[in-house]
Design a protein around this motif. Structure first.
Motif, PDB file in Angstrom:
ATOM      1  N   HIS A  52       0.779  -1.207  -0.004  1.00  0.00           N
ATOM      2  CA  HIS A  52       0.188  -0.006  -0.057  1.00  0.00           C
ATOM      3  C   HIS A  52       0.757   1.216  -0.063  1.00  0.00           C
ATOM      4  CE1 HIS A  52      -3.744   2.060   0.306  1.00  0.00           C
ATOM      5  NE2 HIS A  52      -3.466   2.778   1.196  1.00  0.00           N
ATOM      6  N   GLU A  53       1.886   1.447   0.603  1.00  0.00           N
ATOM      7  CA  GLU A  53       2.833   2.464   0.549  1.00  0.00           C
ATOM      8  C   GLU A  53       2.795   3.062  -0.849  1.00  0.00           C
ATOM      9  OE1 GLU A  53       5.697   5.438   0.502  1.00  0.00           O
ATOM     10  OE2 GLU A  53       6.112   3.357  -0.635  1.00  0.00           O
ATOM     11  N   PRO A  54       2.549   4.532  -0.861  1.00  0.00           N
ATOM     12  CA  PRO A  54       2.604   4.906  -2.195  1.00  0.00           C
ATOM     13  C   PRO A  54       3.472   4.757  -3.361  1.00  0.00           C
ATOM     14  CG  PRO A  54       1.776   6.551  -0.585  1.00  0.00           C
ATOM     15  CD  PRO A  54       2.433   5.585   0.209  1.00  0.00           C
ATOM     16  N   SER A  55       4.667   4.933  -2.906  1.00  0.00           N
ATOM     17  CA  SER A  55       6.044   4.757  -3.904  1.00  0.00           C
ATOM     18  C   SER A  55       5.950   3.275  -4.361  1.00  0.00           C
ATOM     19  CB  SER A  55       7.021   4.932  -3.469  1.00  0.00           C
ATOM     20  OG  SER A  55       7.034   6.313  -2.803  1.00  0.00           O
ATOM     21  N   MET A  67       3.066  -4.361 -13.192  1.00  0.00           N
ATOM     22  CA  MET A  67       2.023  -4.976 -13.536  1.00  0.00           C
ATOM     23  C   MET A  67       1.836  -4.942 -15.192  1.00  0.00           C
ATOM     24  SD  MET A  67       0.286  -6.758 -11.145  1.00  0.00           S
ATOM     25  CE  MET A  67      -1.526  -6.973 -11.488  1.00  0.00           C
ATOM     26  N   GLY A  68       2.167  -3.967 -15.428  1.00  0.00           N
ATOM     27  CA  GLY A  68       1.894  -3.518 -16.955  1.00  0.00           C
ATOM     28  C   GLY A  68       3.069  -4.007 -17.891  1.00  0.00           C
ATOM     29  N   LEU A  87       3.309   0.876  -4.155  1.00  0.00           N
ATOM     30  CA  LEU A  87       2.359   0.936  -5.107  1.00  0.00           C
ATOM     31  C   LEU A  87       2.421   1.292  -6.463  1.00  0.00           C
ATOM     32  CD1 LEU A  87      -0.719  -0.126  -5.106  1.00  0.00           C
ATOM     33  CD2 LEU A  87      -1.295   1.887  -4.325  1.00  0.00           C
ATOM     34  N   ALA A  88       3.120   2.188  -6.619  1.00  0.00           N
ATOM     35  CA  ALA A  88       3.323   2.698  -7.929  1.00  0.00           C
ATOM     36  C   ALA A  88       4.377   2.113  -8.604  1.00  0.00           C
ATOM     37  CB  ALA A  88       4.115   4.271  -7.742  1.00  0.00           C
ATOM     38  N   THR A 101       2.534  -1.081  -9.447  1.00  0.00           N
ATOM     39  CA  THR A 101       1.813  -1.246 -10.665  1.00  0.00           C
ATOM     40  C   THR A 101       2.127  -1.097 -12.014  1.00  0.00           C
ATOM     41  OG1 THR A 101       0.037  -0.090  -8.992  1.00  0.00           O
ATOM     42  CG2 THR A 101      -0.382   0.331 -11.359  1.00  0.00           C
ATOM     43  N   ALA A 102       3.509  -0.201 -11.841  1.00  0.00           N
ATOM     44  CA  ALA A 102       4.145  -0.207 -13.127  1.00  0.00           C
ATOM     45  C   ALA A 102       4.784  -1.523 -13.634  1.00  0.00           C
ATOM     46  CB  ALA A 102       5.424   0.584 -13.055  1.00  0.00           C
ATOM     47  N   ASN A 138      12.897   6.936 -13.099  1.00  0.00           N
ATOM     48  CA  ASN A 138      12.533   7.997 -13.693  1.00  0.00           C
ATOM     49  C   ASN A 138      10.944   8.109 -13.642  1.00  0.00           C
ATOM     50  OD1 ASN A 138      12.427  10.301 -15.651  1.00  0.00           O
ATOM     51  ND2 ASN A 138      11.702   8.636 -17.191  1.00  0.00           N
ATOM     52  N   LEU A 139      10.312   6.749 -13.669  1.00  0.00           N
ATOM     53  CA  LEU A 139       8.963   6.793 -13.654  1.00  0.00           C
ATOM     54  C   LEU A 139       8.354   7.374 -12.293  1.00  0.00           C
ATOM     55  CD1 LEU A 139       6.665   5.563 -15.327  1.00  0.00           C
ATOM     56  CD2 LEU A 139       6.776   3.675 -13.704  1.00  0.00           C
ATOM     57  N   VAL A 140       8.996   7.012 -11.226  1.00  0.00           N
ATOM     58  CA  VAL A 140       7.961   7.509 -10.047  1.00  0.00           C
ATOM     59  C   VAL A 140       8.776   8.580  -9.340  1.00  0.00           C
ATOM     60  CG1 VAL A 140       7.463   5.019  -9.428  1.00  0.00           C
ATOM     61  CG2 VAL A 140       9.304   5.810  -8.570  1.00  0.00           C
ATOM     62  N   GLY A 141       9.837   8.802 -10.073  1.00  0.00           N
ATOM     63  CA  GLY A 141      10.525  10.401  -9.532  1.00  0.00           C
ATOM     64  C   GLY A 141      10.990  10.509  -8.009  1.00  0.00           C
TER      65      GLY A 141
END
Lengths: 103, 103
Positions: free
Chosen positions: B18-21, B30-31, B23-24, B27-28, B42-45
């Motif tokens: 669940h922690e935001p970073s 997953m794709g 989760l990002a 989720t990335a 670069n994606l999550v900064g």
DNA sequence: TTATAAGGTTTGCAGTACAAACTGGTTTGC
DNA sequence: GCAAACCAGTTTGTACTGCAAACCTTATAA
């Protein structure tokens, strides 16, 4: 907004809202005008102590209003979202939605 | 599953996911089949240090596989979800979805 | 040969979530 | 009348965690 922005935004999700118990509390409040302490306690299933401290944080952050009064002789606490709270939660869900849809 | 269960489940959302970073990151992943460190950076900064420590946690938790190799003479790190990771992230999004729809 | 960059890891600290203990008052039992 | 149990929350103590900054190792540039 492109996909890259979506991912960068996630890192900056407001923790005040994102923490699971608080997200549950806030989301519950989105669905009604107000709720009382005991209702939330039963709904999210945490201890009184933890609910109390989460509510204090939400209040300090200006997301909810805490109204302490009495029902007969017993103390009772009512919670409701502020207008700012309602908007913030709505926005938060929007960001999560965007992330999910990016998959 | 009724609405009350939905709220109780939220409190038990896996923090590792669940922690935001994270989760990002998850989720990335997953794709795609796999991503490298620099791409995620670069994606999550976020900073390299923080990305590194988040990845270590995800690896310890069995959600991702970290593969260290070389691209020419330079080190490069590839990340991918384990089968367990993929299922867990999917389930996590399902719980969030249920919560949101409960409003 | 020194300096700069790539590709990360480790460290230190400030903030947080949770369980457990506590507070202030009310009701019940005897 | 008064001790014990209960109600409705708050406060405290601690163990954990996320983040920025410092550090490490090897490769290329000047």
């Amino acid at each position: 907004m492109d996909k890259l922005d979506t991912f960068k935004k996630i890192g900056k999700l407001e923790k005040l809202i994102h923490e699971p118990s608080r997200l549950a509390i806030l989301t519950a409040l989105m669905g009604c005008q107000q709720a009382d302490f005991q209702f939330l306690l039963n709904l999210v299933g945490m201890t009184k102590g933890n609910l109390s401290s989460h509510l204090s944080k939400l209040e300090s952050g200006g997301l909810i209003v805490v109204e302490k009064t009495y029902l007969g002789k017993r103390p009772i606490t009512y919670l409701s979202l502020t207008e700012h709270g309602r908007k913030s939660v709505s926005k938060h869900w929007q960001i999560l939605d965007d992330l999910r849809k990016s998959i």
